[in-house]
Design a protein around this motif. Structure first.
Motif, PDB file in Angstrom:
ATOM      1  N   MET A 199      -3.678  -3.676   3.474  1.00 34.42           N
ATOM      2  CA  MET A 199      -3.862  -5.082   3.091  1.00 34.42           C
ATOM      3  C   MET A 199      -2.632  -5.915   3.444  1.00 34.42           C
ATOM      4  O   MET A 199      -2.745  -7.131   3.644  1.00 34.42           O
ATOM      5  CB  MET A 199      -4.195  -5.185   1.600  1.00 34.42           C
ATOM      6  CG  MET A 199      -5.601  -4.717   1.251  1.00 34.42           C
ATOM      7  SD  MET A 199      -6.928  -5.561   2.171  1.00 34.42           S
ATOM      8  CE  MET A 199      -6.992  -7.153   1.329  1.00 34.42           C
ATOM      9  N   ASP A 200      -1.471  -5.290   3.515  1.00 35.39           N
ATOM     10  CA  ASP A 200      -0.286  -6.020   3.987  1.00 35.39           C
ATOM     11  C   ASP A 200      -0.473  -6.409   5.461  1.00 35.39           C
ATOM     12  O   ASP A 200      -0.222  -7.547   5.861  1.00 35.39           O
ATOM     13  CB  ASP A 200       0.972  -5.161   3.808  1.00 35.39           C
ATOM     14  CG  ASP A 200       2.260  -5.944   4.041  1.00 35.39           C
ATOM     15  OD1 ASP A 200       2.263  -7.173   3.832  1.00 35.39           O
ATOM     16  OD2 ASP A 200       3.270  -5.317   4.423  1.00 35.39           O
ATOM     17  N   ALA A 201      -0.953  -5.444   6.265  1.00 31.51           N
ATOM     18  CA  ALA A 201      -1.226  -5.737   7.680  1.00 31.51           C
ATOM     19  C   ALA A 201      -2.244  -6.871   7.805  1.00 31.51           C
ATOM     20  O   ALA A 201      -2.086  -7.789   8.617  1.00 31.51           O
ATOM     21  CB  ALA A 201      -1.738  -4.483   8.392  1.00 31.51           C
ATOM     22  N   ALA A 203      -2.840  -9.211   5.582  1.00 35.34           N
ATOM     23  CA  ALA A 203      -2.200 -10.461   5.140  1.00 35.34           C
ATOM     24  C   ALA A 203      -1.316 -11.038   6.242  1.00 35.34           C
ATOM     25  O   ALA A 203      -1.267 -12.255   6.444  1.00 35.34           O
ATOM     26  CB  ALA A 203      -1.387 -10.223   3.867  1.00 35.34           C
ATOM     27  N   HIS A 204      -0.612 -10.173   6.983  1.00 34.44           N
ATOM     28  CA  HIS A 204       0.233 -10.663   8.083  1.00 34.44           C
ATOM     29  C   HIS A 204      -0.628 -11.368   9.133  1.00 34.44           C
ATOM     30  O   HIS A 204      -0.300 -12.458   9.603  1.00 34.44           O
ATOM     31  CB  HIS A 204       1.002  -9.505   8.732  1.00 34.44           C
ATOM     32  CG  HIS A 204       2.018  -8.896   7.818  1.00 34.44           C
ATOM     33  ND1 HIS A 204       2.499  -7.619   7.986  1.00 34.44           N
ATOM     34  CD2 HIS A 204       2.619  -9.379   6.706  1.00 34.44           C
ATOM     35  CE1 HIS A 204       3.367  -7.357   7.021  1.00 34.44           C
ATOM     36  NE2 HIS A 204       3.453  -8.401   6.230  1.00 34.44           N
ATOM     37  N   CYS A 205      -1.737 -10.708   9.516  1.00 37.49           N
ATOM     38  CA  CYS A 205      -2.610 -11.301  10.538  1.00 37.49           C
ATOM     39  C   CYS A 205      -3.229 -12.599  10.023  1.00 37.49           C
ATOM     40  O   CYS A 205      -3.250 -13.616  10.729  1.00 37.49           O
ATOM     41  CB  CYS A 205      -3.717 -10.312  10.917  1.00 37.49           C
ATOM     42  SG  CYS A 205      -3.111  -8.850  11.780  1.00 37.49           S
ATOM     43  N   ILE A 267       0.688 -16.398   0.503  1.00 38.07           N
ATOM     44  CA  ILE A 267       0.439 -15.031   0.015  1.00 38.07           C
ATOM     45  C   ILE A 267       1.789 -14.322  -0.122  1.00 38.07           C
ATOM     46  O   ILE A 267       2.103 -13.715  -1.149  1.00 38.07           O
ATOM     47  CB  ILE A 267      -0.494 -14.253   0.970  1.00 38.07           C
ATOM     48  CG1 ILE A 267      -1.902 -14.868   0.965  1.00 38.07           C
ATOM     49  CG2 ILE A 267      -0.548 -12.778   0.600  1.00 38.07           C
ATOM     50  CD1 ILE A 267      -2.850 -14.279   2.004  1.00 38.07           C
ATOM     51  N   HIS A 268       2.602 -14.436   0.920  1.00 44.97           N
ATOM     52  CA  HIS A 268       3.921 -13.797   0.877  1.00 44.97           C
ATOM     53  C   HIS A 268       4.907 -14.548  -0.021  1.00 44.97           C
ATOM     54  O   HIS A 268       5.747 -13.931  -0.665  1.00 44.97           O
ATOM     55  CB  HIS A 268       4.479 -13.616   2.286  1.00 44.97           C
ATOM     56  CG  HIS A 268       3.951 -12.389   2.965  1.00 44.97           C
ATOM     57  ND1 HIS A 268       2.695 -12.344   3.532  1.00 44.97           N
ATOM     58  CD2 HIS A 268       4.476 -11.143   3.127  1.00 44.97           C
ATOM     59  CE1 HIS A 268       2.483 -11.132   4.018  1.00 44.97           C
ATOM     60  NE2 HIS A 268       3.546 -10.372   3.800  1.00 44.97           N
ATOM     61  N   SER A 269       4.804 -15.886  -0.069  1.00 52.46           N
ATOM     62  CA  SER A 269       5.723 -16.651  -0.933  1.00 52.46           C
ATOM     63  C   SER A 269       5.531 -16.276  -2.401  1.00 52.46           C
ATOM     64  O   SER A 269       6.492 -16.236  -3.171  1.00 52.46           O
ATOM     65  CB  SER A 269       5.494 -18.154  -0.784  1.00 52.46           C
ATOM     66  OG  SER A 269       5.243 -18.513   0.539  1.00 52.46           O
ATOM     67  N   HIS A 281       4.050  -3.015  -5.703  1.00 52.83           N
ATOM     68  CA  HIS A 281       3.857  -2.681  -4.288  1.00 52.83           C
ATOM     69  C   HIS A 281       3.545  -3.968  -3.510  1.00 52.83           C
ATOM     70  O   HIS A 281       2.639  -4.721  -3.877  1.00 52.83           O
ATOM     71  CB  HIS A 281       2.722  -1.672  -4.116  1.00 52.83           C
ATOM     72  CG  HIS A 281       2.600  -1.179  -2.696  1.00 52.83           C
ATOM     73  ND1 HIS A 281       1.841  -1.843  -1.756  1.00 52.83           N
ATOM     74  CD2 HIS A 281       3.182  -0.141  -2.061  1.00 52.83           C
ATOM     75  CE1 HIS A 281       1.948  -1.201  -0.597  1.00 52.83           C
ATOM     76  NE2 HIS A 281       2.750  -0.165  -0.750  1.00 52.83           N
ATOM     77  N   HIS A 282       4.301  -4.176  -2.431  1.00 55.66           N
ATOM     78  CA  HIS A 282       4.214  -5.438  -1.688  1.00 55.66           C
ATOM     79  C   HIS A 282       2.787  -5.723  -1.186  1.00 55.66           C
ATOM     80  O   HIS A 282       2.233  -6.805  -1.401  1.00 55.66           O
ATOM     81  CB  HIS A 282       5.207  -5.401  -0.527  1.00 55.66           C
ATOM     82  CG  HIS A 282       5.050  -6.528   0.442  1.00 55.66           C
ATOM     83  ND1 HIS A 282       5.335  -7.833   0.097  1.00 55.66           N
ATOM     84  CD2 HIS A 282       4.607  -6.569   1.721  1.00 55.66           C
ATOM     85  CE1 HIS A 282       5.083  -8.617   1.143  1.00 55.66           C
ATOM     86  NE2 HIS A 282       4.648  -7.870   2.132  1.00 55.66           N
ATOM     87  N   GLY A 283       2.199  -4.742  -0.500  1.00 56.79           N
ATOM     88  CA  GLY A 283       0.878  -4.982   0.092  1.00 56.79           C
ATOM     89  C   GLY A 283      -0.197  -5.163  -0.963  1.00 56.79           C
ATOM     90  O   GLY A 283      -1.113  -5.993  -0.816  1.00 56.79           O
ATOM     91  N   THR A 285       0.269  -6.334  -3.941  1.00 61.20           N
ATOM     92  CA  THR A 285       0.485  -7.665  -4.519  1.00 61.20           C
ATOM     93  C   THR A 285      -0.139  -8.735  -3.621  1.00 61.20           C
ATOM     94  O   THR A 285      -0.818  -9.650  -4.100  1.00 61.20           O
ATOM     95  CB  THR A 285       2.001  -7.930  -4.677  1.00 61.20           C
ATOM     96  OG1 THR A 285       2.608  -6.778  -5.278  1.00 61.20           O
ATOM     97  CG2 THR A 285       2.270  -9.133  -5.557  1.00 61.20           C
ATOM     98  N   ASN A 286       0.064  -8.608  -2.319  1.00 60.71           N
ATOM     99  CA  ASN A 286      -0.556  -9.550  -1.375  1.00 60.71           C
ATOM    100  C   ASN A 286      -2.075  -9.573  -1.540  1.00 60.71           C
ATOM    101  O   ASN A 286      -2.701 -10.629  -1.524  1.00 60.71           O
ATOM    102  CB  ASN A 286      -0.271  -9.134   0.081  1.00 60.71           C
ATOM    103  CG  ASN A 286       1.172  -9.320   0.468  1.00 60.71           C
ATOM    104  OD1 ASN A 286       1.923 -10.005  -0.211  1.00 60.71           O
ATOM    105  ND2 ASN A 286       1.552  -8.696   1.573  1.00 60.71           N
ATOM    106  N   ALA A 287      -2.647  -8.368  -1.671  1.00 60.60           N
ATOM    107  CA  ALA A 287      -4.109  -8.275  -1.759  1.00 60.60           C
ATOM    108  C   ALA A 287      -4.620  -8.976  -3.011  1.00 60.60           C
ATOM    109  O   ALA A 287      -5.677  -9.616  -2.991  1.00 60.60           O
ATOM    110  CB  ALA A 287      -4.525  -6.803  -1.765  1.00 60.60           C
TER     111      ALA A 287
HETATM  112 FE   LIG Z   1       4.158  -8.331   4.211  1.00 57.18          FE
END
Ligand SMILES: [Fe+2]
Length: 381
Positions: A199-201, A203-205, A267-269, A281-283, A285-287
């Motif tokens: 989900m981090d990947a 979120a980046h895309c 999402i990242h902010s 966990h970063h990813g 959290t993004n999800a």
């Molecule tokens: Fe990230």
């Protein structure tokens, strides 16, 4: 199906199952005689790490390891790593692992050549030109997750242990000389990490695709990266030994990191302060924060998201895409709210103040204000 290839974009990438066996050759090719393998504490005793050390040792490169790395690597880890590098007389870094091992390994290789404190190289303006280039050690990167994309990035995220803030440290020399993408290394990843990193990947895309800046190359990469996640993340999650799915997720992760040269967003902010304060966990959290951020950005991205949905084979435009994200999250066991990750409402003001000055905030398609950040955090928690 076998996926094996050599790419030179954005750096030399040796892609394919089993290619970790080439580790020592690539270390030697970039001039290393005594590399230091940097990874996190959890990975250090695992078979994939011990195998990498054995490959180095068999080639006469020693088996030195530094693993004093926290899940969100900080300045104390960095200082200890630089000391281990110098005390051991090392001449290069094998950055090995997920985001933590890769980011800290890259930062160690960079800082062994510097006299100024690491915070002087934060990704602000031309601060990177302050660096002394001669002493920077070469890096060979070996990702063991498929999410961060740090293996193809020119920055590391280091947490300031005094202020509990995450800082992006940037220099072109952070880009590894060689990256070995061996999907077999990700086979043993626990389901929850497969989900979070995947989900981090995504979120980046997604955030790169939605950012308002002009970067058509990244735009195209972000779109195809989302398609790979859609097709392969559920497969990798269901069956961790599905090498085709693992390989395509490894590509999606690298593509996400290449794409976010175009910018990231809210999402990242939001995720960065949550991670810095609660060590989540970063990813993952993004999800969790993804749907409220999509709703917040809707006025600016509705048309773009509709175009992406069409490419991804999702009907219903923005609403269809939004529903797809909800379905993907539940399929991967992502909790609906940050409360499930241990985040309380008592520090919303502090987190909102951090979010609006996060370096990613400027890439959000709708301006992130203190008021809107507080409202978003309340919705996410
Ligand atoms: Fe990230």
């Amino acid at each position: 199906m076998t996926i094996t290839a050599n790419w030179s974009y954005p750096t030399a990438i040796k892609f394919g199952a089993g290619r970790i066996k080439e580790l020592a050759d690539h270390c030697k090719a970039v001039g290393m005689k005594k590399p230091l393998l940097v990874t996190d504490r959890g990975l250090a005793p695992m078979a994939i790490t011990q195998n990498a050390l054995a490959i180095l040792e068999a080639a006469g490169l020693g088996r030195a390891i530094f693993a004093d790395v926290d899940p969100n690597p900080n300045d104390a880890n960095l200082e200890a790593g630089v000391k281990a590098f110098k005390d051991g007389g090392h001449d290069g870094v094998v950055a090995f692992g997920g985001g933590s091992g890769l980011d800290l390994g890259k930062a160690i290789a960079f800082m062994v050549g510097q006299t100024r404190p690491v915070w002087d190289f934060e990704d602000i303006g031309d601060w990177w030109t302050r660096a002394s280039v001669e002493g920077i050690a070469p890096i060979v990167a070996v990702p063991t997750t498929a999410g961060t994309g740090s293996e193809v990035g020119r920055a590391s995220v280091i947490t300031n242990s005094q202020t509990h803030t995450k800082k992006v440290i940037f220099h072109p020399k952070f880009l590894p000389a060689v990256t070995i993408c061996d999907p077999e290394l990700t086979v043993g990843m626990p389901k929850v990490i497969t989900a979070g990193t995947g989900m981090d990947a995504f979120a980046h895309c997604l955030e790169a695709y939605c950012s308002p800046f002009y970067h058509p190359m990244s735009q195209g990469i972000a779109l195809e990266g989302m398609r790979l996640v859609k097709e392969y993340l559920p497969r990798a999650y269901r069956d961790g030994a599905d090498i085709e799915a693992r390989a395509n997720m490894m590509s999606a992760a690298a593509m996400g990191a290449v794409a976010f040269q175009k910018g990231l967003g809210a999402i990242h902010s939001l995720s960065h302060p949550v991670g810095a304060i609660y060590n989540t966990h970063h990813g993952m959290t993004n999800a969790v924060v993804m749907p409220p951020v999509l709703r917040f950005n809707r006025p600016a991205i509705e048309g773009k998201i509709a175009a992406a949905a069409a490419y991804l084979g999702i009907s219903g435009g923005f609403d269809g895409f939004y529903d797809y994200v909800l379905e993907l999250r539940s399929e991967l066991g992502v909790p609906d709210k940050l409360a499930a990750l241990g985040v309380g409402t008592d520090r919303i003001d502090e987190m909102a103040a951090m979010a609006i000055v996060d370096p990613t905030a400027g890439g959000n398609p709708v301006e992130l204000t203190l008021t809107s950040a507080k409202t978003l955090f309340a919705a996410c928690i």
